[in-house]
Design a protein around this motif. Sequence first.
Motif, mmCIF file in Angstrom:
data_model
loop_
_atom_site.group_PDB
_atom_site.id
_atom_site.type_symbol
_atom_site.label_atom_id
_atom_site.label_comp_id
_atom_site.label_asym_id
_atom_site.label_seq_id
_atom_site.Cartn_x
_atom_site.Cartn_y
_atom_site.Cartn_z
ATOM 1 N N GLU A 198 0.819 -1.216 0.000
ATOM 2 C CA GLU A 198 0.000 0.000 0.000
ATOM 3 C C GLU A 198 0.853 1.265 0.000
ATOM 4 O O GLU A 198 0.400 2.317 -0.476
ATOM 5 C CB GLU A 198 -0.924 0.004 1.219
ATOM 6 C CG GLU A 198 -1.976 -1.087 1.221
ATOM 7 C CD GLU A 198 -1.438 -2.425 1.668
ATOM 8 O OE1 GLU A 198 -2.165 -3.423 1.593
ATOM 9 O OE2 GLU A 198 -0.264 -2.472 2.103
ATOM 10 N N SER A 199 2.084 1.183 0.521
ATOM 11 C CA SER A 199 2.935 2.368 0.616
ATOM 12 C C SER A 199 3.452 2.828 -0.746
ATOM 13 O O SER A 199 3.899 3.971 -0.873
ATOM 14 C CB SER A 199 4.110 2.093 1.560
ATOM 15 O OG SER A 199 4.969 1.099 1.013
ATOM 16 N N PHE A 229 1.523 2.385 -3.638
ATOM 17 C CA PHE A 229 0.402 2.467 -4.571
ATOM 18 C C PHE A 229 0.287 3.845 -5.222
ATOM 19 O O PHE A 229 -0.065 3.948 -6.401
ATOM 20 C CB PHE A 229 -0.902 2.109 -3.862
ATOM 21 C CG PHE A 229 -1.177 0.634 -3.837
ATOM 22 C CD1 PHE A 229 -0.238 -0.273 -4.311
ATOM 23 C CD2 PHE A 229 -2.366 0.137 -3.335
ATOM 24 C CE1 PHE A 229 -0.471 -1.634 -4.285
ATOM 25 C CE2 PHE A 229 -2.616 -1.225 -3.297
ATOM 26 C CZ PHE A 229 -1.668 -2.110 -3.773
ATOM 27 N N LEU A 274 -7.523 -3.555 -3.125
ATOM 28 C CA LEU A 274 -7.149 -2.144 -3.175
ATOM 29 C C LEU A 274 -6.631 -1.720 -4.542
ATOM 30 O O LEU A 274 -7.076 -0.695 -5.074
ATOM 31 C CB LEU A 274 -6.107 -1.844 -2.092
ATOM 32 C CG LEU A 274 -5.735 -0.359 -1.910
ATOM 33 C CD1 LEU A 274 -6.988 0.464 -1.641
ATOM 34 C CD2 LEU A 274 -4.733 -0.200 -0.769
ATOM 35 N N TRP A 275 -5.689 -2.485 -5.127
ATOM 36 C CA TRP A 275 -5.134 -2.072 -6.419
ATOM 37 C C TRP A 275 -6.186 -2.077 -7.531
ATOM 38 O O TRP A 275 -6.288 -1.099 -8.281
ATOM 39 C CB TRP A 275 -3.940 -2.944 -6.797
ATOM 40 C CG TRP A 275 -3.323 -2.567 -8.106
ATOM 41 C CD1 TRP A 275 -3.309 -3.273 -9.268
ATOM 42 C CD2 TRP A 275 -2.635 -1.344 -8.419
ATOM 43 N NE1 TRP A 275 -2.666 -2.594 -10.263
ATOM 44 C CE2 TRP A 275 -2.240 -1.393 -9.772
ATOM 45 C CE3 TRP A 275 -2.320 -0.197 -7.664
ATOM 46 C CZ2 TRP A 275 -1.535 -0.361 -10.383
ATOM 47 C CZ3 TRP A 275 -1.623 0.831 -8.287
ATOM 48 C CH2 TRP A 275 -1.241 0.748 -9.628
#
Length: 282
Positions: A127-128, A130, A217-218
């Motif tokens: 997530e960091s 993205f 998420l992606w």
Amino acid sequence: MRKRKLIKNTVLYVFMTILAFLFLFPLIWMLVSSLKNEFQIFEDIGSIRAFLPPAAPEGGYFANYIAAFQRVDLFRYMVNSLVYTIGILLCGLVVNSMAGYALARFQFPLRHFWLAVIIATLIIPPESIFLPLYVLVYNLGWVNTYTGLIVPFVANAFSIFLFRQFFLDFPKEIEEAAKIDGCSQIGIFFKIIVPLSKPIFATVAIFTFINHWNDFLWPLVVATEDRMRTIQIGLQYFMNQPPIQWGQVMAALTVTTIPMLLIFIFLQRYYIQGLTHTGSKN
């Protein structure tokens, strides 16, 4: 001694069977609930009937499945997820296996340093990165495309490490014999190494498929159009549409679970072999 061993094995198998059923209970409840209407689900939830199919469900056993597919385009979402997941899987098997083989066999400067760098990336939360990754994908014009979904996740540090550990244990004599016969390095890899490495390829395939089939998420960031939504995003939109019909939700969840079960069933005989052969060599 034989009687004691028989008792020990019996107790062990009984315990493992009970444990297996405990792990399967949520799946059984989900499958059975997908065959019931709303009233039956909540009426049976506090008893053993929660794990038993209804005698005569209203509208037939597949009424919830038909309604779920009519409510949203689950088929399209499933296809998108399959293209996304299988694309990463197939490209990743090629890229990561070749990287792992190079780290296991080739002698080049800073080989151990680059291996350490690859392993160190495992501690970085996906997530960091993205935001910069999305900016890159946006500038390349890959938003709402399969390319934007697949390419950023083809290379995987954990897969490279598993391949490298497996290839360290691969007999060098086979490769040396192939070289004597005039086979090129690429030929050795694709004609000899790959066919004899089914366990590790199956293991990595299972890990990759399950990991990216469940991605949320992606795809949420990159697939902003309805035509590109994956099944996990589709399920979220499905559950946010009132009124919530839990029988239809369970039907949709059951359908999304089937691909993961199938890939594990077909590759399970190689799975344990792959894990046990990822070696202890450095």
